[in-house]
Design a protein around this motif. Structure first.
Motif, PDB file in Angstrom:
ATOM      1  N   VAL A   1       0.927  -0.889   0.362  1.00 60.26           N
ATOM      2  CA  VAL A   1      -0.071  -0.144   0.282  1.00 60.26           C
ATOM      3  C   VAL A   1       0.714   1.294  -0.228  1.00 60.26           C
ATOM      4  CG1 VAL A   1      -2.074  -0.974   0.763  1.00 60.26           C
ATOM      5  CG2 VAL A   1      -0.511  -0.779   2.162  1.00 60.26           C
ATOM      6  N   ARG A   2       0.388   2.233  -0.650  1.00 61.50           N
ATOM      7  CA  ARG A   2       0.591   3.316  -0.406  1.00 61.50           C
ATOM      8  C   ARG A   2       0.363   4.361   0.954  1.00 61.50           C
ATOM      9  NH1 ARG A   2       1.488   4.012  -6.653  1.00 61.50           N
ATOM     10  NH2 ARG A   2       3.395   3.474  -6.749  1.00 61.50           N
ATOM     11  N   VAL A   3       0.509   5.024   1.739  1.00 61.59           N
ATOM     12  CA  VAL A   3       0.242   5.936   2.542  1.00 61.59           C
ATOM     13  C   VAL A   3       0.182   7.839   2.559  1.00 61.59           C
ATOM     14  CG1 VAL A   3      -0.503   3.586   4.018  1.00 61.59           C
ATOM     15  CG2 VAL A   3       0.996   4.953   4.296  1.00 61.59           C
ATOM     16  N   VAL A   4      -0.347   8.110   3.243  1.00 64.35           N
ATOM     17  CA  VAL A   4      -0.179   9.426   3.639  1.00 64.35           C
ATOM     18  C   VAL A   4      -1.139   9.820   4.386  1.00 64.35           C
ATOM     19  CG1 VAL A   4      -0.712  12.063   2.961  1.00 64.35           C
ATOM     20  CG2 VAL A   4      -0.032  10.608   0.980  1.00 64.35           C
ATOM     21  N   MET A   5      -0.249   9.901   5.597  1.00 61.30           N
ATOM     22  CA  MET A   5      -0.208   9.870   6.909  1.00 61.30           C
ATOM     23  C   MET A   5       0.566  11.743   7.322  1.00 61.30           C
ATOM     24  SD  MET A   5       0.703   6.271   8.849  1.00 61.30           S
ATOM     25  CE  MET A   5       2.457   6.648   7.766  1.00 61.30           C
ATOM     26  N   GLU A   6      -0.767  11.864   8.693  1.00 60.37           N
ATOM     27  CA  GLU A   6      -0.519  13.449   8.604  1.00 60.37           C
ATOM     28  C   GLU A   6       0.298  12.778  10.766  1.00 60.37           C
ATOM     29  OE1 GLU A   6      -2.426  17.132   8.940  1.00 60.37           O
ATOM     30  OE2 GLU A   6      -3.291  15.976  11.167  1.00 60.37           O
ATOM     31  N   ASN A   7       1.916  13.116  10.572  1.00 58.85           N
ATOM     32  CA  ASN A   7       2.370  12.712  11.892  1.00 58.85           C
ATOM     33  C   ASN A   7       2.240  13.888  12.848  1.00 58.85           C
ATOM     34  OD1 ASN A   7       4.272  10.767  13.949  1.00 58.85           O
ATOM     35  ND2 ASN A   7       5.351  12.124  13.221  1.00 58.85           N
ATOM     36  N   GLU A   8       1.617  13.534  13.952  1.00 57.89           N
ATOM     37  CA  GLU A   8       2.075  14.590  15.375  1.00 57.89           C
ATOM     38  C   GLU A   8       2.658  13.825  16.688  1.00 57.89           C
ATOM     39  OE1 GLU A   8      -1.367  15.476  16.677  1.00 57.89           O
ATOM     40  OE2 GLU A   8      -2.492  15.746  15.046  1.00 57.89           O
ATOM     41  N   SER A   9       3.927  14.886  16.598  1.00 54.82           N
ATOM     42  CA  SER A   9       5.616  14.119  17.822  1.00 54.82           C
ATOM     43  C   SER A   9       5.256  14.901  18.595  1.00 54.82           C
ATOM     44  CB  SER A   9       6.283  13.471  17.020  1.00 54.82           C
ATOM     45  OG  SER A   9       6.981  14.633  16.176  1.00 54.82           O
ATOM     46  N   SER A  10       6.415  14.763  19.308  1.00 58.10           N
ATOM     47  CA  SER A  10       6.406  16.269  19.916  1.00 58.10           C
ATOM     48  C   SER A  10       8.030  17.477  18.981  1.00 58.10           C
ATOM     49  CB  SER A  10       7.684  15.685  21.095  1.00 58.10           C
ATOM     50  OG  SER A  10       8.824  14.681  21.072  1.00 58.10           O
TER      51      SER A  10
ATOM     52  N   GLY B   1       6.313  18.318  16.425  1.00 58.96           N
ATOM     53  CA  GLY B   1       5.516  18.773  15.873  1.00 58.96           C
ATOM     54  C   GLY B   1       5.238  17.528  14.980  1.00 58.96           C
ATOM     55  N   THR B   2       3.810  18.315  13.650  1.00 59.03           N
ATOM     56  CA  THR B   2       3.176  17.944  12.984  1.00 59.03           C
ATOM     57  C   THR B   2       4.129  18.400  11.847  1.00 59.03           C
ATOM     58  OG1 THR B   2       1.306  18.784  14.089  1.00 59.03           O
ATOM     59  CG2 THR B   2       0.733  18.170  11.779  1.00 59.03           C
ATOM     60  N   GLU B   3       4.194  16.715  10.737  1.00 57.67           N
ATOM     61  CA  GLU B   3       4.355  16.455   9.511  1.00 57.67           C
ATOM     62  C   GLU B   3       3.322  15.374   8.960  1.00 57.67           C
ATOM     63  OE1 GLU B   3       8.112  15.083   8.332  1.00 57.67           O
ATOM     64  OE2 GLU B   3       7.978  14.207  10.765  1.00 57.67           O
ATOM     65  N   VAL B   4       3.479  16.119   7.356  1.00 55.64           N
ATOM     66  CA  VAL B   4       3.009  14.760   6.913  1.00 55.64           C
ATOM     67  C   VAL B   4       3.668  14.128   6.192  1.00 55.64           C
ATOM     68  CG1 VAL B   4       1.465  14.659   4.630  1.00 55.64           C
ATOM     69  CG2 VAL B   4       1.195  15.995   5.990  1.00 55.64           C
ATOM     70  N   LEU B   5       3.403  12.006   6.329  1.00 52.74           N
ATOM     71  CA  LEU B   5       4.369  11.627   5.638  1.00 52.74           C
ATOM     72  C   LEU B   5       3.760  11.025   4.606  1.00 52.74           C
ATOM     73  CD1 LEU B   5       5.305   9.930   9.268  1.00 52.74           C
ATOM     74  CD2 LEU B   5       6.772  11.146   8.288  1.00 52.74           C
ATOM     75  N   ALA B   6       4.731  10.430   3.464  1.00 54.32           N
ATOM     76  CA  ALA B   6       3.839   9.975   2.191  1.00 54.32           C
ATOM     77  C   ALA B   6       4.995   8.609   2.252  1.00 54.32           C
ATOM     78  CB  ALA B   6       4.333  10.981   0.548  1.00 54.32           C
TER      79      ALA B   6
END
Length: 171
Positions: free
Chosen positions: A125-134, A136-141
């Motif tokens: 699968v190919r995924v696009v996720m919004e990652n929240e961590s200490s 900050g927030t970033e988009v991962l593909a």
């Protein structure tokens, strides 16, 4: 890479829009392929003319009446407990363990919410996720590949780098 990410997001979104419907004239869609390829690229044209039709835009009122927008979900084969460390699954607590639910990846210090998914085949699968961590927030593909042997490991590729995780749950 940013352009590739944006293009991937556009293709995944177009695939979601196209696959979410099923009405219309297939010949009309095929006739639009050259125009789509020129204006949006061959990937979008291929998705849009794959035999499934796009529907008209939906208003917020129509979405609410239908129970809200469709939510992307990880296939069942990818869900469960995983660890980046070979010995992490046996440990009581592991900072490298993570859990994939229907629409989130929950790790030790961060949570990624699935925004879009493209099913390549039963194992990829190919995924696009919004990652929240200490941080900050970033988009991962990412591209994810399950091993063909009972899905006991998962290879996660981001920007040409691959990380392997092992399934902690019994198969």
């Amino acid at each position: 890479m940013k352009i590739d990410l944006l293009r991937s997001v556009a293709v995944i979104m177009a695939a979601g829009l196209v696959s979410a419907c099923g009405q219309g004239d297939p010949d009309a869609s095929a006739a639009q392929a050259p125009e789509l390829a020129q204006s949006h690229g061959a990937d979008v044209a291929a998705v849009a003319t794959s035999g499934q039709e796009a529907s008209a835009p939906v208003s917020a009122a129509e979405e609410a009446a239908a129970g809200g927008p469709a939510v992307a979900a990880f296939p069942a084969a990818f869900r469960g407990n995983w660890d980046y460390n070979e010995n992490g699954c046996g440990a009581g607590e592991s900072g490298t363990r993570f859990m994939i639910t229907a629409n989130e990846v929950k790790g030790y210090e961060d949570t990624s919410t699935l925004q879009a998914i493209e099913i390549i085949d039963d194992l990829t699968v190919r995924v696009v996720m919004e990652n929240e961590s200490s941080d900050g927030t970033e988009v991962l593909a990412q591209t994810w590949r399950l091993s063909p042997v009972a899905g006991i490991n998962l290879r996660m590729e981001t920007g040409g780098k691959t990380i392997r995780a092992l399934r902690c749950d019994p198969v």
